[in-house]
Design a protein around this motif. Structure first.
Motif, PDB file in Angstrom:
ATOM      1  N   PRO A  20      18.225 -13.384 -59.815  1.00 23.93           N
ATOM      2  CA  PRO A  20      17.204 -12.329 -59.794  1.00 23.93           C
ATOM      3  C   PRO A  20      16.201 -12.448 -60.928  1.00 23.93           C
ATOM      4  N   THR A  21      16.531 -13.237 -61.956  1.00 21.79           N
ATOM      5  CA  THR A  21      15.648 -13.412 -63.108  1.00 21.79           C
ATOM      6  C   THR A  21      14.713 -14.607 -62.940  1.00 21.79           C
ATOM      7  N   LEU A  22      14.703 -15.229 -61.772  1.00 22.57           N
ATOM      8  CA  LEU A  22      13.859 -16.405 -61.536  1.00 22.57           C
ATOM      9  C   LEU A  22      12.387 -16.033 -61.748  1.00 22.57           C
ATOM     10  N   ASP A  23      11.731 -16.721 -62.690  1.00 18.20           N
ATOM     11  CA  ASP A  23      10.363 -16.386 -63.109  1.00 18.20           C
ATOM     12  C   ASP A  23       9.350 -17.307 -62.443  1.00 18.20           C
ATOM     13  N   LEU A  24       8.871 -16.905 -61.267  1.00 15.25           N
ATOM     14  CA  LEU A  24       7.899 -17.723 -60.554  1.00 15.25           C
ATOM     15  C   LEU A  24       6.517 -17.624 -61.161  1.00 15.25           C
ATOM     16  N   GLU A  25       6.153 -16.441 -61.633  1.00 14.96           N
ATOM     17  CA  GLU A  25       4.822 -16.270 -62.214  1.00 14.96           C
ATOM     18  C   GLU A  25       4.673 -17.131 -63.451  1.00 14.96           C
ATOM     19  N   GLY A  26       5.705 -17.204 -64.265  1.00 14.40           N
ATOM     20  CA  GLY A  26       5.659 -18.063 -65.443  1.00 14.40           C
ATOM     21  C   GLY A  26       5.645 -19.534 -65.090  1.00 14.40           C
ATOM     22  N   LEU A  27       6.214 -19.876 -63.921  1.00 14.73           N
ATOM     23  CA  LEU A  27       6.285 -21.271 -63.505  1.00 14.73           C
ATOM     24  C   LEU A  27       4.967 -21.744 -62.905  1.00 14.73           C
ATOM     25  N   LEU A  28       4.355 -20.912 -62.065  1.00 19.36           N
ATOM     26  CA  LEU A  28       3.148 -21.315 -61.342  1.00 19.36           C
ATOM     27  C   LEU A  28       1.930 -20.487 -61.702  1.00 19.36           C
ATOM     28  N   GLY A  29       2.085 -19.174 -61.774  1.00 22.09           N
ATOM     29  CA  GLY A  29       0.954 -18.291 -62.028  1.00 22.09           C
ATOM     30  C   GLY A  29       0.092 -18.108 -60.792  1.00 22.09           C
ATOM     31  N   GLY A  30      -0.553 -16.954 -60.700  1.00 23.39           N
ATOM     32  CA  GLY A  30      -1.468 -16.699 -59.602  1.00 23.39           C
ATOM     33  C   GLY A  30      -0.814 -16.576 -58.250  1.00 23.39           C
ATOM     34  N   ILE A  31       0.419 -16.060 -58.197  1.00 20.36           N
ATOM     35  CA  ILE A  31       1.131 -15.934 -56.932  1.00 20.36           C
ATOM     36  C   ILE A  31       0.837 -14.580 -56.297  1.00 20.36           C
ATOM     37  N   GLU A  32       0.531 -14.594 -55.014  1.00 17.95           N
ATOM     38  CA  GLU A  32       0.383 -13.359 -54.250  1.00 17.95           C
ATOM     39  C   GLU A  32       1.742 -13.000 -53.665  1.00 17.95           C
TER      40      GLU A  32
ATOM     41  N   PRO B 150      -0.767 -19.584 -53.938  1.00 15.66           N
ATOM     42  CA  PRO B 150       0.552 -19.519 -53.303  1.00 15.66           C
ATOM     43  C   PRO B 150       0.933 -18.074 -52.973  1.00 15.66           C
ATOM     44  N   ARG B 151       1.528 -17.898 -51.809  1.00 14.85           N
ATOM     45  CA  ARG B 151       1.930 -16.559 -51.365  1.00 14.85           C
ATOM     46  C   ARG B 151       3.443 -16.532 -51.173  1.00 14.85           C
ATOM     47  N   LEU B 152       4.094 -15.540 -51.762  1.00 16.77           N
ATOM     48  CA  LEU B 152       5.541 -15.380 -51.638  1.00 16.77           C
ATOM     49  C   LEU B 152       5.838 -14.390 -50.517  1.00 16.77           C
ATOM     50  N   SER B 153       6.616 -14.821 -49.555  1.00 20.91           N
ATOM     51  CA  SER B 153       6.993 -13.937 -48.456  1.00 20.91           C
ATOM     52  C   SER B 153       8.391 -14.318 -47.977  1.00 20.91           C
TER      53      SER B 153
END
Length: 229
Positions: free
Chosen positions: A9-21, A48-51
Motif C-alpha cells: 500500500p506504500t508503493l510510491d508511483l508519483e515519486g517514481l514517475l510523476g504526473g500520473i492521472e 500515464p493514467r492509473l486505473s
C-alpha cells in the motif's frame, strides 16, 4: 511465470514517475492471484493514467473466462492474434512491489519473493484491452509480458515478467512508439536489478491476504561482483 503479485500500500508511483492521472486508487494486495482486479498504468493525453483492470486478457470474443491468459510470452506477441493488436496499440504497466515464484525442492516448492534489490517499486510490462458493455460502460483487462529469466533468478523460475525502467515508461506506453522499438525493451532483467528472498508457504494459498505473506524467512539472494569473475 508470474502467478502471484505483491503490491504494497506504500508503493510510491508519483515519486517514481510523476504526473500520473489517478482514476482509481492503487489496489494493494499481499498476495494477488490472477483473475482479480489490479491497478495498471496506460497512456492518456495528460500522461500515464492509473486505473483498475481485470488480471486476465479478455477480448470481446472470449467465451470462457478461465481461458483468459494472465501472461503473454514476449516471443508470441506477433504470432497470437489476441496479443498482436494489443502490443501494437495498447501497452500498459503493472506497478508492483514484487513477484512471487516457487523454487522446486525435493519434497515441496519453496516460495520466493522477487523484488527490486533496494525494495523500490517495479513497473511490469503488460498488454490491455477494452470492450464496451454499454454505450457509456466498459470493461478493461490486462496480461503481463514474460521474458526469459537471468542467471541469478533462473534457478527459481525459467521466466519472469519484463521490467520497464521508469525512464522508458512513457515511451513504452505511447501507442505512437513502433512495436519494433517497444520490443527492444523486453529483455531479461539486469543481474544487479533484482533480488529474491524466501517467504512463508502461507502465500501458496491465495485466500491468505495477510501482509506476513511477504515477510522474509531468509536472506536476500543478490548478484555480487564476485559472481562476475
Amino acid at each position: 511465470m508470474a502467478g502471484r503479485l505483491y503490491i504494497a500500500p506504500t508503493l510510491d508511483l508519483e515519486g517514481l514517475l510523476g504526473g500520473i492521472e489517478t482514476l482509481d486508487a492503487l489496489l494493494a494486495s499481499p498476495n494477488l492471484a490472477p483473475r482479480r482486479p489490479l491497478s495498471m498504468l496506460h497512456h492518456a493525453a495528460g500522461g500515464p493514467r492509473l486505473s483498475s483492470a481485470f488480471w486476465g486478457l479478455t477480448p470481446p470474443w472470449l467465451k470462457i473466462l478461465d481461458h483468459a491468459p494472465h501472461c503473454a510470452r514476449a516471443e508470441s506477441l506477433d504470432s497470437r492474434a489476441m496479443f498482436r493488436e494489443a502490443f501494437a496499440a495498447r501497452r500498459c504497466l503493472i506497478p508492483v512491489s514484487g513477484v512471487y515464484v516457487w523454487k522446486p525442492q525435493p519434497r515441496m516448492k519453496q516460495p520466493f519473493l522477487i523484488t527490486h534489490h533496494q525494495r523500490q517499486p517495479l513497473l511490469l510490462a503488460g498488454l490491455w484491452c477494452r470492450y464496451h458493455t454499454a454505450p457509456t460502460e466498459h470493461h478493461d483487462s490486462c496480461a503481463l509480458i514474460t521474458v526469459a529469466s537471468n542467471a541469478l533468478l533462473a534457478p527459481l523460475s525459467e521466466r519472469l515478467p519484463a521490467v520497464i525502467a521508469p525512464a522508458q515508461a512513457r515511451h513504452w506506453l505511447d501507442p505512437a512508439t513502433p512495436p519494433a522499438e517497444a520490443r527492444q525493451l523486453l529483455n531479461p532483467p539486469d543481474l544487479e536489478l533484482l533480488g529474491a528472498f524466501p517467504v512463508s508457504r502461507r502465500v501458496n494459498d491465495p485466500s491468505h491476504q495477510d501482509w506476513a505473506c511477504a515477510h522474509p524467512t531468509g536472506p536476500m539472494h543478490r548478484w555480487t561482483t564476485a559472481q562476475e569473475t
